[in-house]
Design a protein around this motif. Structure first.
Motif, PDB file in Angstrom:
ATOM      1  N   GLY A   1      49.932  90.993  23.596  1.00 24.70           N
ATOM      2  CA  GLY A   1      50.507  90.952  24.905  1.00 24.70           C
ATOM      3  C   GLY A   1      49.302  90.720  25.892  1.00 24.70           C
ATOM      4  N   ALA A   2      49.839  89.966  27.234  1.00 22.44           N
ATOM      5  CA  ALA A   2      48.607  89.655  28.060  1.00 22.44           C
ATOM      6  C   ALA A   2      48.160  91.029  28.638  1.00 22.44           C
ATOM      7  CB  ALA A   2      49.270  88.879  29.182  1.00 22.44           C
TER       8      ALA A   2
ATOM      9  N   GLY B   1      43.184  83.348  31.091  1.00 21.40           N
ATOM     10  CA  GLY B   1      43.732  83.278  32.481  1.00 21.40           C
ATOM     11  C   GLY B   1      45.109  82.855  32.282  1.00 21.40           C
ATOM     12  N   ASP B   2      45.389  81.502  32.870  1.00 21.81           N
ATOM     13  CA  ASP B   2      46.677  80.780  32.479  1.00 21.81           C
ATOM     14  C   ASP B   2      46.773  79.631  31.530  1.00 21.81           C
ATOM     15  OD1 ASP B   2      45.108  78.800  33.934  1.00 21.81           O
ATOM     16  OD2 ASP B   2      46.545  78.971  35.735  1.00 21.81           O
ATOM     17  N   LYS B   3      45.707  79.623  30.776  1.00 24.09           N
ATOM     18  CA  LYS B   3      45.645  78.388  29.875  1.00 24.09           C
ATOM     19  C   LYS B   3      45.359  79.007  28.420  1.00 24.09           C
ATOM     20  CE  LYS B   3      42.792  74.412  28.979  1.00 24.09           C
ATOM     21  NZ  LYS B   3      41.780  73.752  28.832  1.00 24.09           N
ATOM     22  N   TRP B   4      46.088  78.337  27.547  1.00 21.07           N
ATOM     23  CA  TRP B   4      46.022  78.572  26.178  1.00 21.07           C
ATOM     24  C   TRP B   4      44.990  77.646  25.568  1.00 21.07           C
ATOM     25  CZ3 TRP B   4      47.980  82.701  23.368  1.00 21.07           C
ATOM     26  CH2 TRP B   4      49.126  83.516  24.331  1.00 21.07           C
ATOM     27  N   VAL B   5      43.951  78.366  24.623  1.00 18.77           N
ATOM     28  CA  VAL B   5      43.354  77.533  23.857  1.00 18.77           C
ATOM     29  C   VAL B   5      43.120  77.940  22.394  1.00 18.77           C
ATOM     30  CG1 VAL B   5      41.491  77.315  25.777  1.00 18.77           C
ATOM     31  CG2 VAL B   5      41.286  78.964  24.269  1.00 18.77           C
ATOM     32  N   ASN B   6      42.893  76.744  21.499  1.00  8.90           N
ATOM     33  CA  ASN B   6      43.105  77.145  20.288  1.00  8.90           C
ATOM     34  C   ASN B   6      41.656  77.682  19.506  1.00  8.90           C
ATOM     35  OD1 ASN B   6      45.708  76.624  19.691  1.00  8.90           O
ATOM     36  ND2 ASN B   6      45.590  74.364  19.200  1.00  8.90           N
ATOM     37  N   VAL B   7      41.463  78.635  18.795  1.00  6.02           N
ATOM     38  CA  VAL B   7      40.394  79.062  18.402  1.00  6.02           C
ATOM     39  C   VAL B   7      40.503  78.877  16.948  1.00  6.02           C
ATOM     40  CG1 VAL B   7      38.805  80.927  17.851  1.00  6.02           C
ATOM     41  CG2 VAL B   7      39.809  80.656  20.173  1.00  6.02           C
ATOM     42  N   ASP B   8      39.788  77.681  16.458  1.00  3.81           N
ATOM     43  CA  ASP B   8      39.714  77.354  14.870  1.00  3.81           C
ATOM     44  C   ASP B   8      38.607  78.129  14.211  1.00  3.81           C
ATOM     45  OD1 ASP B   8      41.911  75.462  15.368  1.00  3.81           O
ATOM     46  OD2 ASP B   8      40.334  74.115  16.167  1.00  3.81           O
ATOM     47  N   LYS B   9      38.701  77.976  12.961  1.00  2.00           N
ATOM     48  CA  LYS B   9      37.284  78.791  12.297  1.00  2.00           C
ATOM     49  C   LYS B   9      36.060  78.015  12.761  1.00  2.00           C
ATOM     50  CE  LYS B   9      35.630  79.119   7.489  1.00  2.00           C
ATOM     51  NZ  LYS B   9      35.931  78.727   6.148  1.00  2.00           N
TER      52      LYS B   9
ATOM     53  N   LYS C   1      37.713  91.509  33.428  1.00  2.00           N
ATOM     54  CA  LYS C   1      38.704  91.169  34.489  1.00  2.00           C
ATOM     55  C   LYS C   1      39.625  89.956  34.220  1.00  2.00           C
ATOM     56  CE  LYS C   1      36.203  93.865  37.842  1.00  2.00           C
ATOM     57  NZ  LYS C   1      35.364  94.334  36.883  1.00  2.00           N
ATOM     58  N   THR C   2      39.350  89.485  33.155  1.00  2.00           N
ATOM     59  CA  THR C   2      40.187  87.796  32.948  1.00  2.00           C
ATOM     60  C   THR C   2      41.444  88.545  31.873  1.00  2.00           C
ATOM     61  OG1 THR C   2      38.065  86.836  32.866  1.00  2.00           O
ATOM     62  CG2 THR C   2      39.894  85.752  31.770  1.00  2.00           C
ATOM     63  N   ILE C   3      42.540  87.921  32.374  1.00  2.00           N
ATOM     64  CA  ILE C   3      43.940  88.036  31.657  1.00  2.00           C
ATOM     65  C   ILE C   3      43.774  87.480  30.188  1.00  2.00           C
ATOM     66  CG2 ILE C   3      46.216  87.600  31.662  1.00  2.00           C
ATOM     67  CD1 ILE C   3      45.778  89.786  33.612  1.00  2.00           C
ATOM     68  N   HIS C   4      43.928  87.952  29.373  1.00  2.00           N
ATOM     69  CA  HIS C   4      43.957  87.389  27.820  1.00  2.00           C
ATOM     70  C   HIS C   4      44.964  87.763  27.057  1.00  2.00           C
ATOM     71  CE1 HIS C   4      41.054  90.760  27.833  1.00  2.00           C
ATOM     72  NE2 HIS C   4      41.478  90.450  26.517  1.00  2.00           N
ATOM     73  N   ASP C   5      45.355  87.266  25.817  1.00  2.00           N
ATOM     74  CA  ASP C   5      46.329  87.590  25.011  1.00  2.00           C
ATOM     75  C   ASP C   5      45.883  86.684  23.757  1.00  2.00           C
ATOM     76  OD1 ASP C   5      48.385  88.499  23.416  1.00  2.00           O
ATOM     77  OD2 ASP C   5      49.962  87.605  24.589  1.00  2.00           O
ATOM     78  N   PHE C   6      46.533  86.748  22.616  1.00  2.00           N
ATOM     79  CA  PHE C   6      46.169  85.733  21.342  1.00  2.00           C
ATOM     80  C   PHE C   6      47.579  85.849  20.609  1.00  2.00           C
ATOM     81  CE2 PHE C   6      43.678  89.551  20.610  1.00  2.00           C
ATOM     82  CZ  PHE C   6      44.315  90.322  19.159  1.00  2.00           C
TER      83      PHE C   6
END
Length: 132
Positions: free
Chosen positions: A53-54, A76-84, A93-98
């Motif tokens: 959860g965020a 923040g407000d952007k989803w990024v893909n974390v590949d291998k 202080k940065t909102i994050h989730d996965f």
């Protein structure tokens, strides 16, 4: 538990394991071994599953490194893909989730700086158990 002067060698899958719904956390080193300088953990996500959860950490930076599959990370407000092999630093202080938005298991290595997050893991694991 050792102290920060001891060498740590853990094989694949070894460490303190916490089951959190469709996530599994494996803590490799934390405050007891690092004098609270950092904690290191693997986070494994089942296919097509959400994360914690965020949220944000007021005083902790986090580093994520992709170790298997593709994990989507909210920064923040952007989803990024974390590949291998992908490196991602999230400042405090940065909102994050996965989450894992794929049909294959994914895993990320997490460095939490400074340490201490692992103190919350027993209650987090219990929350997931109570809220299946």
């Amino acid at each position: 538990m050792g102290d920060e002067t001891n060498t740590i060698i853990l094989k694949s899958g070894e460490g303190r394991v916490y089951h959190c719904g469709t996530m599994k956390a494996v803590f490799k080193a934390d405050e007891a071994e690092t004098a609270n300088k950092y904690s290191i953990s693997e986070w494994w996500l089942e296919p097509n599953s959400g994360g914690p959860g965020a949220h944000q950490h007021e005083e902790n930076d986090e580093v994520f490194y992709g170790i298997e599959g593709t994990t989507s990370v909210l920064v923040g407000d952007k989803w990024v893909n974390v590949d291998k092999g992908t490196f991602l630093r999230i400042p405090s202080k940065t909102i994050h989730d996965f989450a894992n938005r794929t049909n294959k298991k994914s895993g990320i290595l997490n460095f939490f700086i400074p340490g201490g997050f692992e103190r919350n893991m027993p209650s987090i694991e219990k929350w997931f158990e109570d809220n299946k």
